[in-house]
Motif scaffolding. Structure first.
Motif, PDB file in Angstrom:
ATOM      1  N   THR A   1       0.955  -1.165   0.050  1.00  0.00           N
ATOM      2  CA  THR A   1       0.086   0.080   0.024  1.00  0.00           C
ATOM      3  C   THR A   1       0.984   1.204   0.053  1.00  0.00           C
ATOM      4  N   GLY A   2       0.224   2.462  -0.209  1.00  0.00           N
ATOM      5  CA  GLY A   2       0.846   3.506  -0.276  1.00  0.00           C
ATOM      6  C   GLY A   2      -0.023   4.837  -0.808  1.00  0.00           C
ATOM      7  N   THR A   3       0.715   5.752  -1.338  1.00  0.00           N
ATOM      8  CA  THR A   3      -0.259   6.894  -1.716  1.00  0.00           C
ATOM      9  C   THR A   3       0.409   7.437  -3.058  1.00  0.00           C
ATOM     10  N   TYR A   4      -0.453   8.256  -3.751  1.00  0.00           N
ATOM     11  CA  TYR A   4       0.151   8.810  -4.893  1.00  0.00           C
ATOM     12  C   TYR A   4      -0.709   9.982  -5.215  1.00  0.00           C
ATOM     13  N   ARG A   5      -0.086  10.908  -6.018  1.00  0.00           N
ATOM     14  CA  ARG A   5      -0.739  12.320  -6.478  1.00  0.00           C
ATOM     15  C   ARG A   5      -0.024  12.321  -7.936  1.00  0.00           C
ATOM     16  N   CYS A   6      -1.166  12.679  -8.883  1.00  0.00           N
ATOM     17  CA  CYS A   6      -0.876  12.925 -10.231  1.00  0.00           C
ATOM     18  C   CYS A   6      -1.676  14.069 -10.853  1.00  0.00           C
ATOM     19  N   THR A   7      -1.288  14.801 -11.791  1.00  0.00           N
ATOM     20  CA  THR A   7      -2.037  15.692 -12.430  1.00  0.00           C
ATOM     21  C   THR A   7      -2.731  15.123 -13.580  1.00  0.00           C
ATOM     22  N   ALA A   8      -3.262  16.078 -14.539  1.00  0.00           N
ATOM     23  CA  ALA A   8      -3.889  15.602 -15.542  1.00  0.00           C
ATOM     24  C   ALA A   8      -2.914  14.682 -16.527  1.00  0.00           C
ATOM     25  N   ALA A   9      -3.637  13.792 -17.149  1.00  0.00           N
ATOM     26  CA  ALA A   9      -3.065  12.759 -18.045  1.00  0.00           C
ATOM     27  C   ALA A   9      -3.782  12.450 -19.095  1.00  0.00           C
ATOM     28  N   ASP A  10      -2.991  11.956 -20.288  1.00  0.00           N
ATOM     29  CA  ASP A  10      -3.812  11.923 -21.535  1.00  0.00           C
ATOM     30  C   ASP A  10      -4.332  10.301 -21.774  1.00  0.00           C
ATOM     31  N   GLY A  11      -3.804   9.596 -20.970  1.00  0.00           N
ATOM     32  CA  GLY A  11      -3.952   8.041 -21.126  1.00  0.00           C
ATOM     33  C   GLY A  11      -4.267   7.299 -19.804  1.00  0.00           C
ATOM     34  N   ALA A  12      -4.513   5.930 -19.663  1.00  0.00           N
ATOM     35  CA  ALA A  12      -4.785   5.488 -18.393  1.00  0.00           C
ATOM     36  C   ALA A  12      -3.368   5.492 -17.488  1.00  0.00           C
ATOM     37  N   VAL A  13      -3.647   5.666 -16.036  1.00  0.00           N
ATOM     38  CA  VAL A  13      -2.593   5.800 -15.153  1.00  0.00           C
ATOM     39  C   VAL A  13      -2.745   4.668 -14.199  1.00  0.00           C
ATOM     40  N   PHE A  14      -1.649   3.867 -13.892  1.00  0.00           N
ATOM     41  CA  PHE A  14      -1.682   2.896 -12.755  1.00  0.00           C
ATOM     42  C   PHE A  14      -0.296   3.126 -11.826  1.00  0.00           C
TER      43      PHE A  14
ATOM     44  N   TRP B   1      -3.498   3.917  -2.715  1.00  0.00           N
ATOM     45  CA  TRP B   1      -3.389   2.781  -3.553  1.00  0.00           C
ATOM     46  C   TRP B   1      -3.058   1.328  -2.686  1.00  0.00           C
ATOM     47  N   THR B   2      -3.597   0.399  -3.210  1.00  0.00           N
ATOM     48  CA  THR B   2      -3.547  -1.136  -2.758  1.00  0.00           C
ATOM     49  C   THR B   2      -3.137  -2.098  -3.677  1.00  0.00           C
ATOM     50  N   ASN B   3      -1.974  -2.863  -3.777  1.00  0.00           N
ATOM     51  CA  ASN B   3      -1.941  -3.742  -4.821  1.00  0.00           C
ATOM     52  C   ASN B   3      -1.731  -5.057  -4.022  1.00  0.00           C
ATOM     53  N   THR B   4      -2.366  -6.130  -4.651  1.00  0.00           N
ATOM     54  CA  THR B   4      -2.169  -7.255  -4.203  1.00  0.00           C
ATOM     55  C   THR B   4      -2.090  -8.383  -5.342  1.00  0.00           C
ATOM     56  N   GLY B   5      -1.285  -9.316  -5.061  1.00  0.00           N
ATOM     57  CA  GLY B   5      -0.912 -10.397  -5.924  1.00  0.00           C
ATOM     58  C   GLY B   5      -0.448 -11.551  -5.244  1.00  0.00           C
ATOM     59  N   THR B   6      -0.879 -12.762  -5.737  1.00  0.00           N
ATOM     60  CA  THR B   6      -0.489 -14.103  -5.169  1.00  0.00           C
ATOM     61  C   THR B   6       0.762 -14.722  -5.854  1.00  0.00           C
TER      62      THR B   6
ATOM     63  N   HIS C   1       9.184  -9.627  -7.894  1.00  0.00           N
ATOM     64  CA  HIS C   1       7.922 -10.131  -7.914  1.00  0.00           C
ATOM     65  C   HIS C   1       6.843  -9.095  -8.227  1.00  0.00           C
ATOM     66  N   GLY C   2       6.426  -8.936  -9.563  1.00  0.00           N
ATOM     67  CA  GLY C   2       5.392  -7.752  -9.577  1.00  0.00           C
ATOM     68  C   GLY C   2       4.079  -8.230  -8.917  1.00  0.00           C
ATOM     69  N   ILE C   3       3.622  -7.067  -8.263  1.00  0.00           N
ATOM     70  CA  ILE C   3       2.538  -7.235  -7.221  1.00  0.00           C
ATOM     71  C   ILE C   3       1.386  -6.167  -7.853  1.00  0.00           C
ATOM     72  N   GLY C   4       0.398  -6.706  -8.642  1.00  0.00           N
ATOM     73  CA  GLY C   4      -0.841  -6.242  -8.868  1.00  0.00           C
ATOM     74  C   GLY C   4      -0.360  -4.836  -9.705  1.00  0.00           C
ATOM     75  N   GLY C   5      -1.687  -3.975  -9.883  1.00  0.00           N
ATOM     76  CA  GLY C   5      -1.523  -2.657 -10.445  1.00  0.00           C
ATOM     77  C   GLY C   5      -2.852  -1.990  -9.829  1.00  0.00           C
ATOM     78  N   THR C   6      -2.750  -0.767  -9.705  1.00  0.00           N
ATOM     79  CA  THR C   6      -4.021  -0.068  -9.343  1.00  0.00           C
ATOM     80  C   THR C   6      -4.285   1.025 -10.186  1.00  0.00           C
ATOM     81  N   ARG C   7      -5.520   1.251 -10.849  1.00  0.00           N
ATOM     82  CA  ARG C   7      -5.902   2.416 -11.642  1.00  0.00           C
ATOM     83  C   ARG C   7      -5.703   3.692 -10.783  1.00  0.00           C
ATOM     84  N   ALA C   8      -4.992   4.763 -11.499  1.00  0.00           N
ATOM     85  CA  ALA C   8      -5.078   5.948 -10.567  1.00  0.00           C
ATOM     86  C   ALA C   8      -5.870   7.055 -11.067  1.00  0.00           C
ATOM     87  N   VAL C   9      -6.249   7.975 -10.212  1.00  0.00           N
ATOM     88  CA  VAL C   9      -7.206   9.270 -10.646  1.00  0.00           C
ATOM     89  C   VAL C   9      -6.235  10.402 -10.787  1.00  0.00           C
TER      90      VAL C   9
END
Length: 152
Positions: free
Chosen positions: A59-72, A103-108, A87-95
């Motif tokens: 888990t953690g936090t994020y902050r981003c400004t305007a984007a043209d495409g999908a942000v993760f 954000w929270t990423n989960t993977g098995t 080890h890649g652990i999930g991906g969260t769609r960002a606003v």
């Protein structure tokens, strides 16, 4: 849903091989002095979880400004003497609205791939921009953080 999984997997894979972005990017320097600079950032909480079945939660936090495409927000974790294994652990769609979000990423992973204890997590705030019909990564922020994985 398989298409989304494929896009997330491609994004996480691209993050492993492309140069990392700076931890934060400031607004252009032509901003008036009395206007606070808007930054883009990603953080990683100092504690993650690893369950007996191999499920990892970061888990953690994020902050981003305007984007043209999908942000993760993508994340990779490594542990132990062979730190080259990530080890890649999930991906969260960002606003991207300039506000701080969680954000929270989960993977098995296979059982025993990660154990409670010290680990290192790299989180990346990445945009997939469509260029000539292909989704290509554009990095907004990156954070490398030592964490403690706890059972649970």
């Amino acid at each position: 849903m398989p298409v989304r999984s494929a896009v997330l997997a491609a994004a996480a894979g691209a993050a492993l091989f492309l140069p990392a972005a700076p931890a934060a990017t400031a607004a252009p320097t032509d901003t008036p002095a009395d206007t606070p600079a808007v930054t883009e950032s990603v953080t990683v909480d100092r504690t993650g979880r690893v369950a007996a079945d191999g499920t990892v939660t970061l888990t953690g936090t994020y902050r981003c400004t305007a984007a043209d495409g999908a942000v993760f927000v993508s994340s990779v974790v490594r542990q132990g003497e062979d730190s080259s294994v990530r080890h890649g652990i999930g991906g969260t769609r960002a606003v991207c609205d300039g506000k701080e979000h969680r954000w929270t990423n989960t993977g098995t992973l296979s059982t025993g791939a990660l154990k409670p204890g010290a680990a290192n997590v790299e989180a990346t705030l990445m945009e997939l921009r469509i260029t000539s019909g292909l989704p290509l990564p554009s990095f907004h922020a990156r954070k490398d953080q030592d964490v403690k994985l706890v059972a649970g």
